[in-house]
Scaffold this motif. Sequence first.
Motif, PDB file in Angstrom:
ATOM      1  N   PHE A   9       0.819  -1.207   0.000  1.00  0.00           N
ATOM      2  CA  PHE A   9       0.000   0.000   0.000  1.00  0.00           C
ATOM      3  C   PHE A   9       0.858   1.265   0.000  1.00  0.00           C
ATOM      4  CE2 PHE A   9      -3.103   3.068   1.585  1.00  0.00           C
ATOM      5  CZ  PHE A   9      -4.205   2.739   0.821  1.00  0.00           C
ATOM      6  N   MET A  10       1.918   1.249   0.811  1.00  0.00           N
ATOM      7  CA  MET A  10       2.722   2.462   0.974  1.00  0.00           C
ATOM      8  C   MET A  10       3.712   2.682  -0.167  1.00  0.00           C
ATOM      9  SD  MET A  10       1.540   4.008   3.531  1.00  0.00           S
ATOM     10  CE  MET A  10       2.773   5.309   3.539  1.00  0.00           C
ATOM     11  N   ILE A  11       4.015   1.648  -0.950  1.00  0.00           N
ATOM     12  CA  ILE A  11       4.969   1.839  -2.047  1.00  0.00           C
ATOM     13  C   ILE A  11       4.384   2.731  -3.137  1.00  0.00           C
ATOM     14  CG2 ILE A  11       4.319  -0.168  -3.448  1.00  0.00           C
ATOM     15  CD1 ILE A  11       7.338  -0.674  -3.859  1.00  0.00           C
ATOM     16  N   ILE A  12       3.052   2.779  -3.238  1.00  0.00           N
ATOM     17  CA  ILE A  12       2.430   3.624  -4.256  1.00  0.00           C
ATOM     18  C   ILE A  12       1.928   4.953  -3.705  1.00  0.00           C
ATOM     19  CG2 ILE A  12       1.707   1.555  -5.536  1.00  0.00           C
ATOM     20  CD1 ILE A  12      -1.180   2.198  -4.684  1.00  0.00           C
ATOM     21  N   ALA A  48       8.924   1.433   2.413  1.00  0.00           N
ATOM     22  CA  ALA A  48       8.187   1.305   1.157  1.00  0.00           C
ATOM     23  C   ALA A  48       8.155   2.596   0.329  1.00  0.00           C
ATOM     24  CB  ALA A  48       6.765   0.805   1.420  1.00  0.00           C
ATOM     25  N   PRO A  49       7.849   3.775   0.928  1.00  0.00           N
ATOM     26  CA  PRO A  49       7.830   4.996   0.107  1.00  0.00           C
ATOM     27  C   PRO A  49       9.169   5.274  -0.565  1.00  0.00           C
ATOM     28  CG  PRO A  49       6.734   5.367   2.206  1.00  0.00           C
ATOM     29  CD  PRO A  49       7.416   4.047   2.313  1.00  0.00           C
ATOM     30  N   THR A  50      10.263   5.064   0.157  1.00  0.00           N
ATOM     31  CA  THR A  50      11.591   5.306  -0.415  1.00  0.00           C
ATOM     32  C   THR A  50      11.860   4.354  -1.578  1.00  0.00           C
ATOM     33  OG1 THR A  50      12.419   6.040   1.738  1.00  0.00           O
ATOM     34  CG2 THR A  50      14.061   5.418   0.090  1.00  0.00           C
ATOM     35  N   LEU A  57      12.495   5.448  -5.489  1.00  0.00           N
ATOM     36  CA  LEU A  57      13.721   5.021  -6.183  1.00  0.00           C
ATOM     37  C   LEU A  57      13.391   4.168  -7.407  1.00  0.00           C
ATOM     38  CD1 LEU A  57      16.022   4.108  -3.147  1.00  0.00           C
ATOM     39  CD2 LEU A  57      16.222   6.099  -4.653  1.00  0.00           C
ATOM     40  N   LEU A  58      12.409   3.286  -7.259  1.00  0.00           N
ATOM     41  CA  LEU A  58      12.020   2.424  -8.374  1.00  0.00           C
ATOM     42  C   LEU A  58      11.458   3.247  -9.529  1.00  0.00           C
ATOM     43  CD1 LEU A  58      11.904  -0.567  -9.159  1.00  0.00           C
ATOM     44  CD2 LEU A  58       9.616  -0.676  -8.160  1.00  0.00           C
ATOM     45  N   TYR A  59      10.684   4.278  -9.188  1.00  0.00           N
ATOM     46  CA  TYR A  59      10.140   5.131 -10.240  1.00  0.00           C
ATOM     47  C   TYR A  59      11.246   5.933 -10.936  1.00  0.00           C
ATOM     48  CZ  TYR A  59       7.754   8.839 -12.687  1.00  0.00           C
ATOM     49  OH  TYR A  59       7.345   9.713 -13.660  1.00  0.00           O
ATOM     50  N   GLU A  60      12.191   6.429 -10.154  1.00  0.00           N
ATOM     51  CA  GLU A  60      13.295   7.183 -10.758  1.00  0.00           C
ATOM     52  C   GLU A  60      14.107   6.319 -11.717  1.00  0.00           C
ATOM     53  OE1 GLU A  60      15.505   8.776  -7.510  1.00  0.00           O
ATOM     54  OE2 GLU A  60      14.077  10.397  -7.105  1.00  0.00           O
ATOM     55  N   TYR A  61      14.164   5.026 -11.426  1.00  0.00           N
ATOM     56  CA  TYR A  61      14.936   4.105 -12.273  1.00  0.00           C
ATOM     57  C   TYR A  61      14.140   3.679 -13.508  1.00  0.00           C
ATOM     58  CZ  TYR A  61      17.572  -0.032 -13.706  1.00  0.00           C
ATOM     59  OH  TYR A  61      18.279  -0.963 -14.424  1.00  0.00           O
ATOM     60  N   THR A  62      12.840   3.430 -13.350  1.00  0.00           N
ATOM     61  CA  THR A  62      12.039   2.890 -14.451  1.00  0.00           C
ATOM     62  C   THR A  62      11.220   3.941 -15.186  1.00  0.00           C
ATOM     63  OG1 THR A  62      10.136   2.428 -13.014  1.00  0.00           O
ATOM     64  CG2 THR A  62      11.823   0.700 -13.216  1.00  0.00           C
ATOM     65  N   LYS A  63      10.879   5.050 -14.502  1.00  0.00           N
ATOM     66  CA  LYS A  63       9.996   6.083 -15.053  1.00  0.00           C
ATOM     67  C   LYS A  63       8.643   5.492 -15.456  1.00  0.00           C
ATOM     68  CE  LYS A  63      13.139   9.234 -14.638  1.00  0.00           C
ATOM     69  NZ  LYS A  63      13.032  10.258 -13.568  1.00  0.00           N
ATOM     70  N   SER A  64       8.205   4.490 -14.730  1.00  0.00           N
ATOM     71  CA  SER A  64       6.955   3.799 -15.076  1.00  0.00           C
ATOM     72  C   SER A  64       6.091   3.607 -13.836  1.00  0.00           C
ATOM     73  CB  SER A  64       7.267   2.436 -15.711  1.00  0.00           C
ATOM     74  OG  SER A  64       6.093   1.656 -15.834  1.00  0.00           O
ATOM     75  N   THR A  70      10.427  15.988   4.433  1.00  0.00           N
ATOM     76  CA  THR A  70       9.302  15.142   4.831  1.00  0.00           C
ATOM     77  C   THR A  70       9.716  13.689   4.964  1.00  0.00           C
ATOM     78  OG1 THR A  70       7.817  16.640   3.642  1.00  0.00           O
ATOM     79  CG2 THR A  70       6.931  14.516   4.314  1.00  0.00           C
ATOM     80  N   GLY A  71      10.468  13.193   3.982  1.00  0.00           N
ATOM     81  CA  GLY A  71      10.927  11.804   4.053  1.00  0.00           C
ATOM     82  C   GLY A  71      11.811  11.550   5.249  1.00  0.00           C
ATOM     83  N   VAL A  72      12.691  12.509   5.542  1.00  0.00           N
ATOM     84  CA  VAL A  72      13.585  12.379   6.705  1.00  0.00           C
ATOM     85  C   VAL A  72      12.765  12.396   7.989  1.00  0.00           C
ATOM     86  CG1 VAL A  72      15.512  13.418   7.969  1.00  0.00           C
ATOM     87  CG2 VAL A  72      15.492  13.463   5.463  1.00  0.00           C
ATOM     88  N   TYR A  73      11.762  13.274   8.036  1.00  0.00           N
ATOM     89  CA  TYR A  73      10.915  13.369   9.232  1.00  0.00           C
ATOM     90  C   TYR A  73      10.261  12.023   9.543  1.00  0.00           C
ATOM     91  CZ  TYR A  73       7.432  15.187  12.521  1.00  0.00           C
ATOM     92  OH  TYR A  73       6.686  15.419  13.651  1.00  0.00           O
ATOM     93  N   PHE A  74       9.648  11.418   8.529  1.00  0.00           N
ATOM     94  CA  PHE A  74       8.951  10.154   8.760  1.00  0.00           C
ATOM     95  C   PHE A  74       9.916   8.992   8.988  1.00  0.00           C
ATOM     96  CE2 PHE A  74       5.355  12.456   6.815  1.00  0.00           C
ATOM     97  CZ  PHE A  74       4.405  12.204   7.796  1.00  0.00           C
ATOM     98  N   ALA A  75      11.129   9.095   8.436  1.00  0.00           N
ATOM     99  CA  ALA A  75      12.146   8.074   8.720  1.00  0.00           C
ATOM    100  C   ALA A  75      12.545   8.126  10.196  1.00  0.00           C
ATOM    101  CB  ALA A  75      13.364   8.274   7.828  1.00  0.00           C
ATOM    102  N   ILE A  76      12.742   9.343  10.713  1.00  0.00           N
ATOM    103  CA  ILE A  76      13.078   9.511  12.134  1.00  0.00           C
ATOM    104  C   ILE A  76      11.916   9.056  13.012  1.00  0.00           C
ATOM    105  CG2 ILE A  76      13.619  11.204  13.944  1.00  0.00           C
ATOM    106  CD1 ILE A  76      15.050  12.857  11.784  1.00  0.00           C
TER     107      ILE A  76
END
Length: 390
Positions: free
Chosen positions: A23-26, A148-150, A154-161, A242-248
């Motif tokens: 759920f969180m990967i998308i 999952a969000p990270t 990263l997967l989108y940046e690599y595939t652009k899909s 934001t990503g760093v905040y939720f990682a912490i």
Amino acid sequence: MEKLWNSNYTKVWTANFMIFFSFMIITPLLPLYLAEAFDADKDTIGLVLSGYTLTALLSRPFSGYIVDSFSRRKVLLTCYFLFSVIFGGYLIAGSLLMFAIIRTIHGAPMGSTTVANSTVAIDVLPSSRRSEGIGYYGLSNNLATSIAPTIGILLYEYTKSYDTIFCVALICSIIGLCINTTVKFKENNIIPNKEPISLDRFFLKKGWRIGVSMAAFAFSYGIISTYLAVYGKEVLGITTGTGVYFAILSCGLMMSRIIGARSLRRGQVVENASHGMVLSMFGYLLFASVHNEIGYYGSALIIGLGNGHMWPAFQTMFINYAPNNKRGTANSSQLTMWDAGIGLGVVCGGFTLEYIGYEETFWTAWIVNVIGVVYFFTKAKQHFILNRLR
């Protein structure tokens, strides 16, 4: 001492990880996807994505009743299957309206699957280590939510899909479903419920005091988590924080769950809840009063530590209010109050931001949090001590 990490508990724990991972990967990519694929504006994106929250909230009470009234194995596998297959709908949605319908529908099996899976986890835990196991169970949520969000970005940046991301989510959810098909259920854990249908079958009435406190804490979290990114960018000049905040935040959650599991094993449920509430209260105070990176990131760790202590303790309290044949209702009641608090926080936070300002909005979050803490210590705590069943 009975074994905590038995094969059934490990399987359900892993399946729960797959629920939240898929759920969180998308989730962080959906606003960008809607803007690029359908040229949706911000208001439309918010409307489309909010439908999921509404159906998840509405499904919770009925999910608890169904889990308690029918075979938990059949309910879990059916809900999990529906949750998984709807990911395929994102791949075929050819219009904004179709995507909005699919996303809104997805909220119902998501809400039902989390209720069913957590109830089965409690069933397969040894009774002597149930409270401890509930604490560790939440680690699967936190771990999936933190990575999952990270991975998705990263997967989108690599595939652009975007379709690739949707396929990964679909595959991961199917893996979780397959894992759950191998869970062995004890016959005495499936108890047909022959009681007349009443309000208590959809919401655990004994737990409403604990639920009020839970909703107050969720209200505060709903404000912070929703308006965090725009506040960081517009007020503090933090554009990628934001990503760093939720990682912490996730690190704090995981640390406190591991530490708190020991005290839960000793039966210190009220103590765990109390420590978590006080920690979170100071975290929201730091966020509201210190307007720099120290307050921003420091609050993430403190709120994470507090919520990590508080959440499993509150879940244990709800379970301890309920007989065995109402565990599903207990779980759904807690999640319903949390969802309701989050929703109110988002709505009220948006109103105060629009007409008053950031500072007043975050002070409102802290004040409501304090009200929840005071209510717990003056009303809910003693009621739980006097009325818990085990």
